[in-house]
Scaffold this motif. Structure first.
Motif, PDB file in Angstrom:
ATOM      1  N   ARG A  61       0.835  -1.209   0.000  1.00 52.18           N
ATOM      2  CA  ARG A  61       0.000   0.000   0.000  1.00 52.18           C
ATOM      3  C   ARG A  61       0.871   1.262   0.000  1.00 52.18           C
ATOM      4  O   ARG A  61       0.575   2.241  -0.695  1.00 52.18           O
ATOM      5  CB  ARG A  61      -0.951  -0.010   1.194  1.00 52.18           C
ATOM      6  N   HIS A  62       1.964   1.241   0.778  1.00 52.72           N
ATOM      7  CA  HIS A  62       2.891   2.384   0.779  1.00 52.72           C
ATOM      8  C   HIS A  62       3.532   2.570  -0.595  1.00 52.72           C
ATOM      9  O   HIS A  62       3.718   3.697  -1.059  1.00 52.72           O
ATOM     10  CB  HIS A  62       3.971   2.198   1.842  1.00 52.72           C
ATOM     11  N   ARG A  63       3.872   1.472  -1.221  1.00 51.52           N
ATOM     12  CA  ARG A  63       4.475   1.521  -2.559  1.00 51.52           C
ATOM     13  C   ARG A  63       3.508   2.167  -3.555  1.00 51.52           C
ATOM     14  O   ARG A  63       3.889   3.056  -4.335  1.00 51.52           O
ATOM     15  CB  ARG A  63       4.833   0.102  -3.004  1.00 51.52           C
ATOM     16  N   LEU A  64       2.246   1.735  -3.534  1.00 45.63           N
ATOM     17  CA  LEU A  64       1.244   2.315  -4.438  1.00 45.63           C
ATOM     18  C   LEU A  64       1.036   3.797  -4.167  1.00 45.63           C
ATOM     19  O   LEU A  64       0.900   4.591  -5.105  1.00 45.63           O
ATOM     20  CB  LEU A  64      -0.087   1.579  -4.311  1.00 45.63           C
ATOM     21  N   SER A  65       1.039   4.188  -2.892  1.00 46.40           N
ATOM     22  CA  SER A  65       0.892   5.606  -2.538  1.00 46.40           C
ATOM     23  C   SER A  65       2.037   6.429  -3.113  1.00 46.40           C
ATOM     24  O   SER A  65       1.831   7.527  -3.636  1.00 46.40           O
ATOM     25  CB  SER A  65       0.844   5.788  -1.023  1.00 46.40           C
ATOM     26  N   ARG A  66       3.247   5.877  -3.007  1.00 47.12           N
ATOM     27  CA  ARG A  66       4.412   6.576  -3.555  1.00 47.12           C
ATOM     28  C   ARG A  66       4.314   6.695  -5.083  1.00 47.12           C
ATOM     29  O   ARG A  66       4.623   7.744  -5.661  1.00 47.12           O
ATOM     30  CB  ARG A  66       5.692   5.853  -3.145  1.00 47.12           C
ATOM     31  N   TYR A  67       3.889   5.604  -5.732  1.00 49.31           N
ATOM     32  CA  TYR A  67       3.693   5.647  -7.195  1.00 49.31           C
ATOM     33  C   TYR A  67       2.704   6.759  -7.564  1.00 49.31           C
ATOM     34  O   TYR A  67       2.944   7.539  -8.493  1.00 49.31           O
ATOM     35  CB  TYR A  67       3.131   4.326  -7.714  1.00 49.31           C
ATOM     36  N   ARG A  68       1.585   6.819  -6.839  1.00 49.45           N
ATOM     37  CA  ARG A  68       0.545   7.813  -7.154  1.00 49.45           C
ATOM     38  C   ARG A  68       1.035   9.234  -6.902  1.00 49.45           C
ATOM     39  O   ARG A  68       0.736  10.157  -7.668  1.00 49.45           O
ATOM     40  CB  ARG A  68      -0.716   7.517  -6.341  1.00 49.45           C
ATOM     41  N   GLU A  69       1.775   9.408  -5.811  1.00 49.60           N
ATOM     42  CA  GLU A  69       2.304  10.739  -5.493  1.00 49.60           C
ATOM     43  C   GLU A  69       3.298  11.198  -6.561  1.00 49.60           C
ATOM     44  O   GLU A  69       3.240  12.337  -7.035  1.00 49.60           O
ATOM     45  CB  GLU A  69       2.978  10.702  -4.124  1.00 49.60           C
ATOM     46  N   ASP A  70       4.213  10.316  -6.948  1.00 50.18           N
ATOM     47  CA  ASP A  70       5.186  10.659  -7.999  1.00 50.18           C
ATOM     48  C   ASP A  70       4.478  11.006  -9.308  1.00 50.18           C
ATOM     49  O   ASP A  70       4.849  11.946 -10.003  1.00 50.18           O
ATOM     50  CB  ASP A  70       6.160   9.504  -8.235  1.00 50.18           C
ATOM     51  N   TYR A  71       3.452  10.216  -9.626  1.00 47.53           N
ATOM     52  CA  TYR A  71       2.688  10.439 -10.852  1.00 47.53           C
ATOM     53  C   TYR A  71       1.975  11.793 -10.800  1.00 47.53           C
ATOM     54  O   TYR A  71       2.019  12.570 -11.752  1.00 47.53           O
ATOM     55  CB  TYR A  71       1.689   9.297 -11.035  1.00 47.53           C
ATOM     56  N   ALA A  72       1.334  12.081  -9.651  1.00 47.80           N
ATOM     57  CA  ALA A  72       0.607  13.346  -9.498  1.00 47.80           C
ATOM     58  C   ALA A  72       1.547  14.546  -9.606  1.00 47.80           C
ATOM     59  O   ALA A  72       1.159  15.596 -10.126  1.00 47.80           O
ATOM     60  CB  ALA A  72      -0.122  13.365  -8.157  1.00 47.80           C
ATOM     61  N   GLN A  73       2.779  14.389  -9.121  1.00 45.81           N
ATOM     62  CA  GLN A  73       3.754  15.478  -9.190  1.00 45.81           C
ATOM     63  C   GLN A  73       4.456  15.551 -10.543  1.00 45.81           C
ATOM     64  O   GLN A  73       5.201  16.497 -10.808  1.00 45.81           O
ATOM     65  CB  GLN A  73       4.803  15.305  -8.089  1.00 45.81           C
ATOM     66  N   GLY A  74       4.239  14.552 -11.388  1.00 45.74           N
ATOM     67  CA  GLY A  74       4.864  14.556 -12.712  1.00 45.74           C
ATOM     68  C   GLY A  74       6.327  14.192 -12.702  1.00 45.74           C
ATOM     69  O   GLY A  74       7.052  14.498 -13.639  1.00 45.74           O
ATOM     70  N   THR A  75       6.789  13.515 -11.633  1.00 45.39           N
ATOM     71  CA  THR A  75       8.221  13.186 -11.552  1.00 45.39           C
ATOM     72  C   THR A  75       8.532  11.746 -11.961  1.00 45.39           C
ATOM     73  O   THR A  75       9.684  11.427 -12.248  1.00 45.39           O
ATOM     74  CB  THR A  75       8.741  13.397 -10.117  1.00 45.39           C
ATOM     75  N   ALA A  76       7.514  10.873 -11.966  1.00 43.75           N
ATOM     76  CA  ALA A  76       7.757   9.478 -12.328  1.00 43.75           C
ATOM     77  C   ALA A  76       6.447   8.791 -12.694  1.00 43.75           C
ATOM     78  O   ALA A  76       5.370   9.187 -12.232  1.00 43.75           O
ATOM     79  CB  ALA A  76       8.413   8.725 -11.168  1.00 43.75           C
ATOM     80  N   ILE A  77       6.562   7.758 -13.519  1.00 42.35           N
ATOM     81  CA  ILE A  77       5.421   6.893 -13.842  1.00 42.35           C
ATOM     82  C   ILE A  77       5.899   5.454 -13.734  1.00 42.35           C
ATOM     83  O   ILE A  77       6.846   5.046 -14.420  1.00 42.35           O
ATOM     84  CB  ILE A  77       4.875   7.131 -15.260  1.00 42.35           C
ATOM     85  N   ALA A  78       5.242   4.682 -12.863  1.00 40.05           N
ATOM     86  CA  ALA A  78       5.553   3.258 -12.706  1.00 40.05           C
ATOM     87  C   ALA A  78       4.553   2.446 -13.528  1.00 40.05           C
ATOM     88  O   ALA A  78       3.353   2.726 -13.508  1.00 40.05           O
ATOM     89  CB  ALA A  78       5.485   2.862 -11.240  1.00 40.05           C
ATOM     90  N   PHE A  79       5.064   1.459 -14.227  1.00 33.27           N
ATOM     91  CA  PHE A  79       4.223   0.554 -15.008  1.00 33.27           C
ATOM     92  C   PHE A  79       4.497  -0.884 -14.584  1.00 33.27           C
ATOM     93  O   PHE A  79       5.625  -1.236 -14.247  1.00 33.27           O
ATOM     94  CB  PHE A  79       4.556   0.647 -16.504  1.00 33.27           C
ATOM     95  N   PHE A  80       3.465  -1.712 -14.635  1.00 31.02           N
ATOM     96  CA  PHE A  80       3.654  -3.147 -14.571  1.00 31.02           C
ATOM     97  C   PHE A  80       3.649  -3.669 -16.003  1.00 31.02           C
ATOM     98  O   PHE A  80       2.963  -3.127 -16.873  1.00 31.02           O
ATOM     99  CB  PHE A  80       2.553  -3.814 -13.751  1.00 31.02           C
ATOM    100  N   ILE A  81       4.424  -4.724 -16.218  1.00 34.55           N
ATOM    101  CA  ILE A  81       4.588  -5.308 -17.549  1.00 34.55           C
ATOM    102  C   ILE A  81       3.824  -6.631 -17.585  1.00 34.55           C
ATOM    103  O   ILE A  81       4.036  -7.502 -16.737  1.00 34.55           O
ATOM    104  CB  ILE A  81       6.080  -5.567 -17.856  1.00 34.55           C
ATOM    105  N   PHE A  82       2.964  -6.780 -18.586  1.00 30.41           N
ATOM    106  CA  PHE A  82       2.178  -7.997 -18.744  1.00 30.41           C
ATOM    107  C   PHE A  82       2.484  -8.634 -20.100  1.00 30.41           C
ATOM    108  O   PHE A  82       2.618  -7.927 -21.109  1.00 30.41           O
ATOM    109  CB  PHE A  82       0.686  -7.689 -18.648  1.00 30.41           C
ATOM    110  N   ASP A  83       2.596  -9.954 -20.100  1.00 31.22           N
ATOM    111  CA  ASP A  83       2.774 -10.703 -21.344  1.00 31.22           C
ATOM    112  C   ASP A  83       1.498 -10.529 -22.173  1.00 31.22           C
ATOM    113  O   ASP A  83       0.402 -10.825 -21.708  1.00 31.22           O
ATOM    114  CB  ASP A  83       3.011 -12.182 -21.012  1.00 31.22           C
ATOM    115  N   LYS A  84       1.653 -10.044 -23.380  1.00 32.72           N
ATOM    116  CA  LYS A  84       0.502  -9.777 -24.238  1.00 32.72           C
ATOM    117  C   LYS A  84      -0.247 -11.063 -24.587  1.00 32.72           C
ATOM    118  O   LYS A  84      -1.454 -11.050 -24.796  1.00 32.72           O
ATOM    119  CB  LYS A  84       0.983  -9.080 -25.512  1.00 32.72           C
ATOM    120  N   GLY A  85       0.489 -12.179 -24.627  1.00 33.81           N
ATOM    121  CA  GLY A  85      -0.118 -13.447 -25.018  1.00 33.81           C
ATOM    122  C   GLY A  85      -1.044 -14.037 -23.976  1.00 33.81           C
ATOM    123  O   GLY A  85      -2.142 -14.507 -24.288  1.00 33.81           O
TER     124      GLY A  85
END
Length: 198
Positions: A61-85
């Protein structure tokens, strides 16, 4: 902080030839924790030292909060990678340290589950994020740092069109030890990388 139209809550999934990237969601916890847990020995030599609660739900939950905060501030975007298949989570990639103005640059970092390494998925993910950085975010330069012994990561970056620019001494504290890193970079008008598997 900056307000640009691409930093919005409904950021669409990014699609490559082999992977789909999207922002992490709360209900990704189980798949993420299983993949990270089973890949721990594979990942630890290349990452900051894991905390004792690294895979706990509270830490998630802390990790997700940090991802959202960074995204909201425009300093970072975290992505998860999924196999398209098959739609399975295979890893993660972050575009961080995003700077505009005279720099127009960002830095990528990534990880992949051990059972998915060597299949070309990370190379595809790096290419997708790089295209997004250049075409959507209008960045000019993307950097990545990698430990000289990490031959797999070096192959990924070189196949994605990144060039080695130098050695950063004692650059990051990885697995409890200050480590030298090679600095790689790609400029927006560099030719694309080779189309081969990592």
């Amino acid at each position: 902080m900056f307000a640009l139209p691409f930093f919005r809550r409904d950021l669409p999934a990014l699609k490559g030839d082999r992977v789909t990237l999207r922002v992490p969601l709360t209900n990704d916890y189980r798949e993420w924790s299983v993949l990270r847990g089973e890949s721990r020995a594979f990942l630890e030599p290349w990452e900051p030292r894991w905390n004792p609660d690294e895979l706990d739900r509270t830490a998630w939950r802390h990790r997700l909060s940090r991802y959202r905060e960074d995204y909201a501030q425009g300093t970072a975007i975290a992505f998860f990678i999924f196999d398209k298949g098959n739609g399975k989570l295979v890893g993660g990639i972050t575009l961080g340290n995003i700077r505009h103005g005279v720099a127009q640059s960002g830095h990528i970092g990534y990880w992949i589950g051990e059972r998915y390494s060597g299949r070309g998925l990370m190379t595809d993910a790096v290419k997708v994020v790089t295209r997004f950085a250049f075409d959507t975010l209008r960045l000019h330069r993307i950097e990545a740092a990698c430990i000289p012994d990490n031959a797999r990561s070096i192959r990924v970056l070189e196949k994605a069109g990144f060039r080695r620019e130098g050695l950063l001494r004692s650059y990051l504290r990885i697995n409890g030890i200050w480590q030298d890193h090679y600095l790689y970079a790609r400029i927006e008008d560099d030719p694309p990388g080779a189309e081969t598997k990592d």
